[in-house]
Write an enzyme that holds these catalytic residues in place. Structure first.
Site, PDB file in Angstrom:
ATOM      1  N   HIS A 245      -4.899  -0.251  -0.465  1.00  0.00           N
ATOM      2  CA  HIS A 245      -3.909  -0.525  -1.514  1.00  0.00           C
ATOM      3  C   HIS A 245      -2.492  -0.303  -0.992  1.00  0.00           C
ATOM      4  O   HIS A 245      -1.613  -1.158  -1.160  1.00  0.00           O
ATOM      5  CB  HIS A 245      -4.202   0.386  -2.711  1.00  0.00           C
ATOM      6  CG  HIS A 245      -3.240   0.270  -3.842  1.00  0.00           C
ATOM      7  ND1 HIS A 245      -3.504  -0.453  -4.990  1.00  0.00           N
ATOM      8  CD2 HIS A 245      -1.990   0.789  -4.027  1.00  0.00           C
ATOM      9  CE1 HIS A 245      -2.482  -0.377  -5.815  1.00  0.00           C
ATOM     10  NE2 HIS A 245      -1.539   0.381  -5.257  1.00  0.00           N
ATOM     11  N   GLU A 246      -2.255   0.842  -0.341  1.00  0.00           N
ATOM     12  CA  GLU A 246      -0.911   1.143   0.151  1.00  0.00           C
ATOM     13  C   GLU A 246      -0.520   0.233   1.314  1.00  0.00           C
ATOM     14  O   GLU A 246       0.640  -0.184   1.421  1.00  0.00           O
ATOM     15  CB  GLU A 246      -0.821   2.614   0.562  1.00  0.00           C
ATOM     16  CG  GLU A 246      -1.018   3.603  -0.580  1.00  0.00           C
ATOM     17  CD  GLU A 246      -0.070   3.367  -1.749  1.00  0.00           C
ATOM     18  OE1 GLU A 246       1.056   2.868  -1.534  1.00  0.00           O
ATOM     19  OE2 GLU A 246      -0.464   3.662  -2.892  1.00  0.00           O
ATOM     20  N   HIS A 249       0.702  -2.962  -0.067  1.00  0.00           N
ATOM     21  CA  HIS A 249       2.122  -2.885  -0.437  1.00  0.00           C
ATOM     22  C   HIS A 249       3.000  -3.136   0.788  1.00  0.00           C
ATOM     23  O   HIS A 249       3.949  -3.930   0.742  1.00  0.00           O
ATOM     24  CB  HIS A 249       2.445  -1.507  -1.016  1.00  0.00           C
ATOM     25  CG  HIS A 249       2.066  -1.326  -2.443  1.00  0.00           C
ATOM     26  ND1 HIS A 249       2.266  -2.288  -3.410  1.00  0.00           N
ATOM     27  CD2 HIS A 249       1.498  -0.264  -3.086  1.00  0.00           C
ATOM     28  CE1 HIS A 249       1.854  -1.835  -4.583  1.00  0.00           C
ATOM     29  NE2 HIS A 249       1.374  -0.614  -4.408  1.00  0.00           N
ATOM     30  N   HIS A 255       1.980  -4.989  -7.732  1.00  0.00           N
ATOM     31  CA  HIS A 255       0.828  -4.726  -8.590  1.00  0.00           C
ATOM     32  C   HIS A 255       0.462  -5.960  -9.410  1.00  0.00           C
ATOM     33  O   HIS A 255       1.326  -6.773  -9.754  1.00  0.00           O
ATOM     34  CB  HIS A 255       1.103  -3.540  -9.516  1.00  0.00           C
ATOM     35  CG  HIS A 255       1.113  -2.221  -8.802  1.00  0.00           C
ATOM     36  ND1 HIS A 255       2.104  -1.284  -8.971  1.00  0.00           N
ATOM     37  CD2 HIS A 255       0.250  -1.686  -7.900  1.00  0.00           C
ATOM     38  CE1 HIS A 255       1.852  -0.228  -8.209  1.00  0.00           C
ATOM     39  NE2 HIS A 255       0.736  -0.450  -7.549  1.00  0.00           N
TER      40      HIS A 255
END
Length: 614
Positions: A245-246, A249, A255
């Site tokens: 997830h990070e 980014h 999101h």
């Protein structure tokens, strides 16, 4: 078992548990994974503290940090003004401390989605001052946040896919944690055309530096001025799904639930949101979106969970319009097929010169241009085959007719085993649809408090099997009767965490002789030009089963964009602060200018006959 399937399973891993299939998995340095995760003496040594002030501020100066949080506080105030529902100014509880303790797992004592607990934008996004100012000013004017979503749109913030992405560690992670982080990078490498190279001696140029100083947090996209950027992964973040997830980014993902078309799929329950968090749920400007034609994804690893930022434990802040998708949102086990597809559309669309005739929603694999990358449940060169069972003999293609056909989890009604997988393709005769019902006792591991499936039965009944389906879990037999939109229906059984009773279901074919009511009016287009937007309409089926979808989405406003667009420009300029005292020193500066639009169409579209087409 294929490497792709094995690496898909990797993201279900938490801090120390790994499925058996990956024990022979090799990284670039040739390490076997069983050695790769073995604790050493170095892992037990205290972490080397990180003392640099900029590390504590995640790469921002003190002044930049204050500026960002000034605008975040203004955004919070604006959210409370626009959505006063549930706000009680006389509340005297220390809600900040209570909120940070709120969503801890009842049994295992771990934070389920630790990235939501940060002090940054949307919990885990590090903004630069100009981004924070832009978000607030556009929210002030329009009620929406003007940011490119789901993928960042500025070319300055996109990585060059033809060059390796350099990464390093600042020394704040143990060697074991470093190995898990590298495993997540290896997964991104295997499913895209992107390459990662470790260089702990790099001291200039774009690079990702992993630290643990600020929970789970990252910038979005590449640093536009060619500098290092920090990705913080504290101990509670060292789970492959959270790391993925990070890293997403850092590669450019925002999101999912903040997309401008989100109101067609979810309902934000403003009255249930913590009073300091309502600014996190404002939508973006629909004229500034870059989703590359990939639809809204309930199963995205970038989606908030059902109770994110809630005032109290049992309150939903996000409700799905289709109730059976409620336990799908918020997962941090694995990248969804559409997460991977979007990343490949943005970075890898030109890698393969020939596009293959992929089936079932697959697309040409940028790592192997002679094969298709397939949605979960399918395999083969062109996704023409049903994926075989793993850990059990199960799944396959089932031809259904007017009588009921039963199928179940392995060994039912005895317990299935952890790590087993089954995939079924149920096929009705031409002109008919599949009806499926759960029967008998039902038990699949879930986080009841968080309304989230951990192990699950997933049903995909739409016209596009690339989209994540409805996930069923917990205890008690689901009462839903599910009907396919076409002759085909996909059922996936996935047990990543625990054994249990499992499920039994039955299916049959029904004539598609129902009658559709008239379509509802189209919703407004989410973008004004360039085929960047979408619109939706719905219809209701009565008197039996109806072939086709009850919801239709369509690309709209396909005329090319013209006029002026905002562009980021990097140019030499005067330096500020101490550097202004140095003679002859010039600094790079980024500014926004209005210029004729360069891209008349959204990515994936081009102008043909005066219209933007694929």
């Amino acid at each position: 078992m294929s490497l792709l399937r094995c690496t898909t399973l990797l993201l279900v891993v938490v801090a120390i548990a790994l499925p058996p299939c990956i024990l022979g998995y090799s990284l670039h340095d040739g390490s076997r994974l069983d050695d790769f995760l073995t604790e050493s003496a170095a892992d037990r040594r205290p972490r080397r503290p990180t003392t640099a002030a900029q590390r504590r501020l995640m790469g921002l100066t003190e002044e930049q940090y204050k500026t960002v949080h000034f605008y975040l506080n203004k955004l919070k105030e604006l959210g409370n003004q626009r959505h006063p529902e549930g706000y009680d100014k006389d509340t005297t509880k220390d809600e900040a401390d209570k909120w940070r303790k709120r969503m801890r797992d009842d049994i295992e004592g771990e934070l389920l989605n630790p990235e939501e607990y940060g002090r940054h934008f949307e919990g885990d996004i590090i903004l630069f001052p100009e981004q924070a100012k832009q978000i607030y000013e556009n929210a002030l004017k329009t009620g929406q946040r003007r940011v490119k979503r789901k993928f960042i749109g500025s070319d300055l913030r996109r990585w060059d896919p033809t060059r390796p992405i350099v990464y390093s560690f600042d020394g704040s992670h143990t060697s074991r944690e470093q190995r898990i982080i590298e495993l997540a990078l290896e997964h991104w490498h295997n499913i895209t055309c992107l390459n990662f190279v470790r260089n702990d001696n790099a001291n200039s140029g774009n690079r990702i530096v992993f630290t643990d100083v600020d929970g789970c947090a990252s910038n979005v996209g590449r640093h536009p001025l060619g500098e290092e950027q920090l990705v913080s992964l504290a101990p509670e973040c060292i789970r492959l799904g959270v790391i993925a997830h990070e890293v997403a980014h850092a590669l450019g993902f925002w999101h999912e639930q903040s997309r401008p078309d989100r109101d067609q799929f979810v309902n934000v329950r403003w009255e249930n949101i913590d009073k300091d968090s309502k600014g996190q749920f404002l939508k973006e400007d629909p004229d500034d979106v870059d989703n590359a034609g990939v639809p809204y994804d309930y199963g995205s690893i970038m989606h908030y969970r059902s109770k994110a930022f809630s005032r109290y434990d049992d309150l939903y802040t996000i409700s799905t319009f289709v109730t059976d998708y409620q336990k799908t949102i918020g997962q941090r086990d694995q990248l969804s097929f559409n997460d991977i597809r979007l990343m490949n559309k943005i970075y890898c669309s030109n890698v393969c010169s020939r596009k293959l005739p992929c089936q079932r929603g697959g697309y040409t694999d940028p790592r192997r241009c002679d094969r298709c990358r397939c949605p979960d449940g399918f395999t083969g060169q062109f996704c023409e085959q049903v994926m075989p069972g793993y850990g059990a003999v199960c799944g396959g293609r089932i031809q259904v007719n007017g009588g009921w056909t039963k199928f179940s989890s392995p060994g039912y009604p005895r317990e299935f085993k952890e790590g087993q997988e089954c995939s079924w393709l149920l096929v009705a005769p031409h002109g008919q649809v599949v009806e499926m019902q759960f029967i008998g006792e039902f038990e699949m591991y879930c986080k009841v408090r968080h309304s989230l499936c951990m192990d699950y039965v997933e049903v995909r009944n739409s016209t596009d099997f690339a989209n994540t389906g409805m996930r069923y879990c917990c205890y008690g037999t689901p009462s839903t009767s599910i009907r396919s939109a076409t002759t085909d229906l996909v059922v996936l059984f996935r047990s990543f965490y625990r054994g249990g009773r499992g499920f039994e279901a039955r299916a049959r074919a029904l004539p598609a002789n129902g009658q559709w009511a008239s379509w509802s009016p189209w919703t407004p287009c989410t973008a004004s030009c360039g085929a960047c937007g979408s619109r939706m309409r719905t219809r209701v089926c009565s008197h039996g089963a109806c072939a086709g979808e009850p919801v239709e989405n369509q690309v709209c406003n396909t005329h090319p964009c013209n006029g002026l667009c905002a562009h980021k420009k990097t140019e030499d300029g005067e330096c500020g602060g101490f550097l202004a005292l140095l003679r002859g020193v010039r600094c790079k500066q980024e500014r926004t200018v209005m210029e004729p639009c360069e891209n008349a169409c959204c990515p994936g579209f081009s102008v043909v006959g005066g219209r933007c087409v694929r």
